[in-house]
Motif scaffolding. Structure first.
Motif, mmCIF file in Angstrom:
data_model
loop_
_atom_site.group_PDB
_atom_site.id
_atom_site.type_symbol
_atom_site.label_atom_id
_atom_site.label_comp_id
_atom_site.label_asym_id
_atom_site.label_seq_id
_atom_site.Cartn_x
_atom_site.Cartn_y
_atom_site.Cartn_z
ATOM 1 N N VAL A 120 0.604 -1.676 0.087
ATOM 2 C CA VAL A 120 -0.159 0.205 -0.057
ATOM 3 C C VAL A 120 0.861 1.117 -0.158
ATOM 4 O O VAL A 120 1.249 1.198 0.663
ATOM 5 C CB VAL A 120 -0.840 0.096 1.630
ATOM 6 N N ILE A 129 -5.258 0.435 7.271
ATOM 7 C CA ILE A 129 -4.907 -0.316 6.181
ATOM 8 C C ILE A 129 -6.194 -1.444 6.558
ATOM 9 O O ILE A 129 -5.659 -2.431 7.052
ATOM 10 C CB ILE A 129 -4.277 -0.368 5.962
ATOM 11 N N VAL A 156 -8.415 2.132 3.032
ATOM 12 C CA VAL A 156 -7.730 2.322 3.864
ATOM 13 C C VAL A 156 -8.965 3.325 4.650
ATOM 14 O O VAL A 156 -10.099 4.606 3.465
ATOM 15 C CB VAL A 156 -7.088 3.635 3.117
#
Length: 301
Positions: A120, A129, A156
């Motif tokens: 990410v 996350i 997110v």
């Protein structure tokens, strides 16, 4: 009572009857195995798995698990492939020629599973996350997040921002980058600003009210002392003491009014409101007279 010879004849007849049935079962397992081989050679790995699984149920030979692991690996089902190889190693003859190959493949497959991940990137600092609904840390997170091969939902979340979501397919043994682009949400921004600004107003009002009450009390004490020391009720000293007492009353009244205004603002702020709510307007007007004084509070909420 049945004679011994009769028992022997019955057992022999039963054995003769069971032999064809056992032969059919073995033949069915061989047929299923051969069908699986044909499907595998044609690239139909799902069909090969189905045939070999049925064959294993009829004739649980460990080598079938070795074959199943190859079909699972071709489909990217690495965890199933590892499980099949582990079954083979557990049940196969230790001297089986495929043992060393199976152990090496198990290690290689486990390494590939460990490399299967998502990375990410971007997003506001401290955002949460989520991978398939599971909390997997905060941003920034430069290290890869290990996942199983297949499809995954990445989310997110951060206060004051619209939630970011993405569905990704992660091939076995590979890492997929997920670039996060989050826009501030108007509602979240207003809430955050309101949380920073609203408490300031009542704090100021409470502080001013407290200071006014203290000042009024001090003035009242001085006025009382001057009145006691005045030579007469009509003396200039007595008049000054009465004026100071009036000022003390006005100041203390203002302190009470300021504290009350702070309480009103605090209660209104706690009650919340929609995004279209107009900001609070408060006006304070001091007043005084011969009988006392204070502060008039007017406002719209």
């Amino acid at each position: 009572m049945i004679a011994r010879g009769t028992w022997i004849a019955l057992v022999a007849a039963l054995s003769i009857a069971l032999v064809p049935a056992l032969g059919i079962a073995q033949e069915d397992a061989r047929t299923l195995f051969q069908r699986g081989q044909t499907a595998y050679s044609q690239g139909d790995y799902d069909a090969a798995i189905e045939q070999w699984t049925r064959a294993y149920e009829l004739d649980p030979r460990p080598l079938l698990q070795f074959n199943l692991s190859q079909a699972y690996e071709r489909l990217g089902r690495l965890e199933d492939a590892i499980h099949a190889l582990e079954l083979y190693l557990e049940r196969a003859d230790p001297n089986d020629e495929h043992q060393s190959d199976a152990r090496a493949r198990v290690s290689a497959l486990r390494e590939r599973v460990g490399r299967t991940s998502v990375r990410v990137t971007g997003g506001p600092e401290g955002a949460t996350i989520l991978v398939d609904g599971e909390d997997r840390g905060r941003t920034p997170r430069p290290d890869p997040i290990q996942v199983s091969p297949g499809s995954h939902r990445i989310a997110v979340r951060a206060q004051g921002y619209a939630e970011f979501t993405s569905s990704v397919v992660v091939p076995a043994g590979q890492s997929v980058d997920v670039a996060v682009d989050m826009q501030p949400s108007s509602g979240g921004a207003q809430v955050a600003q309101g949380g920073d600004e609203l408490p300031v107003v009542p704090i100021i009002l409470f502080s001013a009210g407290g200071a006014a009450l203290i000042a009024g009390a001090v003035m009242g004490g001085v006025a009382l002392s001057d009145a006691e020391n005045a030579p007469g009720r009509d003396s200039p000293e007595a008049d000054a003491a009465r004026g100071l007492a009036l000022g003390a009353d006005i100041t203390m009244g203002a302190g009470v009014a300021l504290a009350a205004a702070g309480l009103i603002v605090l209660l209104v702020a706690d009650s919340g409101g929609g995004e279209d709510r107009e900001p609070e307007r408060i006006s304070l007007a001091p007043w005084g007279g011969a009988s006392g004084g204070g502060v008039a509070v007017a406002g719209s909420f």
